[in-house]
Design a protein around this motif. Structure first.
Motif, short mmCIF file in Angstrom:
data_model
loop_
_atom_site.label_atom_id
_atom_site.label_comp_id
_atom_site.label_asym_id
_atom_site.label_seq_id
_atom_site.Cartn_x
_atom_site.Cartn_y
_atom_site.Cartn_z
N GLY A 58 135.03 79.66 134.04
CA GLY A 58 134.60 80.46 132.90
C GLY A 58 134.91 81.91 133.20
O GLY A 58 135.30 82.24 134.32
N GLU A 59 134.72 82.75 132.19
CA GLU A 59 135.04 84.16 132.40
C GLU A 59 134.03 84.82 133.32
O GLU A 59 132.94 84.31 133.53
CB GLU A 59 135.11 84.86 131.03
N SER A 60 134.42 85.96 133.84
CA SER A 60 133.56 86.69 134.77
C SER A 60 132.22 86.98 134.12
O SER A 60 132.15 87.37 132.95
CB SER A 60 134.28 87.98 135.15
N GLY A 61 131.16 86.72 134.86
CA GLY A 61 129.82 87.01 134.34
C GLY A 61 129.19 85.89 133.53
O GLY A 61 128.09 86.04 133.00
N CYS A 62 129.86 84.74 133.44
CA CYS A 62 129.33 83.65 132.61
C CYS A 62 128.29 82.80 133.34
O CYS A 62 127.70 81.92 132.73
CB CYS A 62 130.45 82.78 132.06
N GLY A 63 128.10 83.05 134.62
CA GLY A 63 127.03 82.36 135.33
C GLY A 63 127.47 81.30 136.33
O GLY A 63 126.65 80.51 136.81
N LYS A 64 128.75 81.31 136.71
CA LYS A 64 129.27 80.30 137.64
C LYS A 64 128.60 80.40 139.02
O LYS A 64 128.13 79.40 139.56
CB LYS A 64 130.80 80.45 137.81
N THR A 65 128.59 81.64 139.55
CA THR A 65 127.99 81.83 140.87
C THR A 65 126.51 81.48 140.84
O THR A 65 126.00 80.82 141.75
CB THR A 65 128.19 83.29 141.33
N THR A 66 125.84 81.87 139.77
CA THR A 66 124.42 81.56 139.63
C THR A 66 124.19 80.05 139.69
O THR A 66 123.33 79.57 140.42
CB THR A 66 123.89 82.11 138.27
N1 LIG Z 1 119.90 89.37 140.36
C1 LIG Z 1 120.34 89.55 139.11
N2 LIG Z 1 119.62 90.29 138.24
C2 LIG Z 1 120.03 90.46 136.97
N3 LIG Z 1 121.17 89.94 136.47
C3 LIG Z 1 121.93 89.22 137.30
C4 LIG Z 1 121.57 88.99 138.65
N4 LIG Z 1 122.51 88.21 139.22
C5 LIG Z 1 123.43 87.98 138.27
N5 LIG Z 1 123.10 88.59 137.12
C6 LIG Z 1 123.86 88.53 135.85
O1 LIG Z 1 124.04 87.20 135.51
C7 LIG Z 1 125.30 86.97 134.91
C8 LIG Z 1 126.04 85.85 135.61
O2 LIG Z 1 126.36 86.25 136.91
P1 LIG Z 1 127.26 85.34 137.87
O3 LIG Z 1 126.61 84.01 138.02
O4 LIG Z 1 127.48 86.09 139.13
O5 LIG Z 1 128.59 85.19 137.03
P2 LIG Z 1 130.05 84.66 137.47
O6 LIG Z 1 129.95 84.11 138.86
O7 LIG Z 1 130.39 83.64 136.46
O8 LIG Z 1 130.94 85.84 137.38
C9 LIG Z 1 126.01 88.31 134.96
O9 LIG Z 1 125.92 88.92 133.71
C10 LIG Z 1 125.25 89.10 135.99
O10 LIG Z 1 125.31 90.46 135.71
#
Ligand SMILES: Nc1ncnc2c1ncn2[C@@H]1O[C@H](COP(=O)(O)OP(=O)(O)O)[C@@H](O)[C@H]1O
Ligand SMILES: [Mg+2]
Length: 395
Positions: A58-66
């Motif tokens: 997915g695009e950057s910031g979509c929550g993959k790492t989360t």
């Molecule tokens: N600790 C945090 N507090 C607030 N927002 C967060 C935190 N960690 C991540 N985010 C937000 O959650 C969204 C998803 O982050 P992330 O999972 O890193 O995306 P990806 O890996 O897809 O680029 C992003 O908009 C990021 O800014």
């Protein structure tokens, strides 16, 4: 015992869902994550299968790492549950859980003050694995990831980006965990090292069949590596399927744009003979007269007929040009048809087909289905049409 099948029965709101635990490794059940009022992931439910290579994209910031970090509990869901082998991870000790998984990240995460050897043996040492086994495993790992043993005594700063990521992979695999989590491990590499590491990882996976969860934002990488791809947009899981279906049947416009129209043509292994064949070839029975057959060809504007029996078994091809004598007119098609003609299966890739067309120099290739019945025909013009589509769709 090993081939004993377990069935778990879950009561899920009003539905009853039966899951075969054998195929199930990581299960997300209605998982959401919010930071304050910001919903990052919304109601995600899907199963990551055991021994499969699953790519989250997915695009950057979509929550993959989360999402990935929820699997090893570096992040806790706001709502919902995650199960591993049927067990709720809330009930598994954090440290124990993390040690049972490999974790590879983009910045390698290697400790700069430790040698490569010390870096990759950290966890086995904590787990008190026998010293001889650790030494043996480190050598085997270096071998497996294609690095020279002499690098074991170097420091991370003395490695190239590609070597560093290889060490990261070695560290993740050395304890032989069933699950490996990888977060954009190749994103920072130059294209050459990137391709080399992808190939290396595929080779490893072919041997080891780990449950790999791999995050990327690069569709080419996803298509190359994945058994299954999960596409996220705006905190939602929009499609979860095998690469071929994602390419051929994108679930919505977001996926369509993300995949790109050209993509299917750069992945020839996913274009099948059945996608480009003529599906109603003109046929005749073997006992039809040549006269009748020639007339049929004239009417249908074709230069040959596929000869089949009444069960659609393919027997041969009658070419107009093989009929040279007048006496042929009253004889049967079976006497004049060419037999032992190379055929393809409808599920073959167009690479296989292109090779056959080049080698056999035939202009028509009959297509057979799983039961060996004639189901289509590839002609030179259908091939050319398919290939030119590529350029038409680019516009
Ligand atoms: N600790 C945090 N507090 C607030 N927002 C967060 C935190 N960690 C991540 N985010 C937000 O959650 C969204 C998803 O982050 P992330 O999972 O890193 O995306 P990806 O890996 O897809 O680029 C992003 O908009 C990021 O800014
Ligand atoms: Mg990320």
């Amino acid at each position: 015992m090993s081939n004993f099948f377990f069935f778990a029965l879950f009561f899920f709101e009003h539905d009853i869902i039966i899951l075969k635990v054998d195929d199930l490794m990581i299960e997300f059940r209605k998982v959401s994550k919010a930071y304050k009022n910001n919903m990052i992931l919304k109601d995600i439910s899907f199963n990551i299968e055991k021994g499969k290579f699953t790519v989250l994209i997915g695009e950057s910031g979509c929550g993959k790492t989360t999402l990935l970090k929820m699997i090893n509990k570096l992040i806790v869901p706001t709502k919902g549950d995650i199960f591993i082998d049927g067990k709720d991870i809330k009930e598994i000790d954090d440290i124990k859980l993390r040690r049972s998984m490999g974790y590879v990240i983009q910045q390698t995460g290697l400790f700069p003050h430790m040698t490569v050897r010390e870096n990759i043996t950290i966890i086995p040492k904590i787990l008190k694995v026998d010293e001889n086994k650790i030494n043996k495993d480190s050598l085997e790992m270096m071998n497996m990831i294609g690095l020279d043993e002499s690098l074991l005594d170097r420091y991370p700063s003395e490695l190239s980006g590609g070597q560093g990521q290889r060490i990261g992979i070695a560290r993740a695999f050395i304890t032989n965990p069933n699950i490996i989590l990888m977060d954009e491990p190749f994103s920072a590499l130059d294209p050459m090292s990137r391709v080399a590491l992808q190939d290396e990882l595929l080779k490893l996976q072919e041997k080891l069949h780990k449950t790999i969860v791999f995050v990327t934002h690069d569709m080419d990488e996803a298509i190359k590596l994945a058994d299954k791809i999960a596409i996220f947009d705006n905190g939602e899981l929009v499609q979860y399927d095998v690469p071929e279906n994602i390419l051929k049947h994108p679930a919505n416009d977001f996926v369509k744009n993300f995949v790109g129209k050209k993509r299917i043509w750069t992945s020839p292994k996913y274009i099948k003979v059945e996608d480009i064949m003529i599906d109603k070839p003109v046929t005749c029975f073997p006992n039809y007269t040549v006269f009748y057959c020639l007339n049929k060809m004239k009417m249908m504007k074709v230069d040959s007929l596929m000869v089949v029996d009444d069960k659609k078994n393919f027997l041969g091809v009658l070419y107009a040009e093989s009929v040279t004598d007048k006496e042929a007119m009253n004889k049967e098609a079976s006497e004049y048809m060419l037999k032992d003609i190379p055929t393809v299966k409808k599920g073959d890739s167009i690479s296989t087909l292109a090779k056959l067309v080049t080698e056999s120099r035939l202009s028509n290739i009959p297509v057979l289905d799983e039961e060996n019945h004639l189901c289509g025909l590839i002609t030179r013009s259908s091939l050319i049409m398919a290939l030119s589509q590529q350029f038409l769709e680019e516009e």
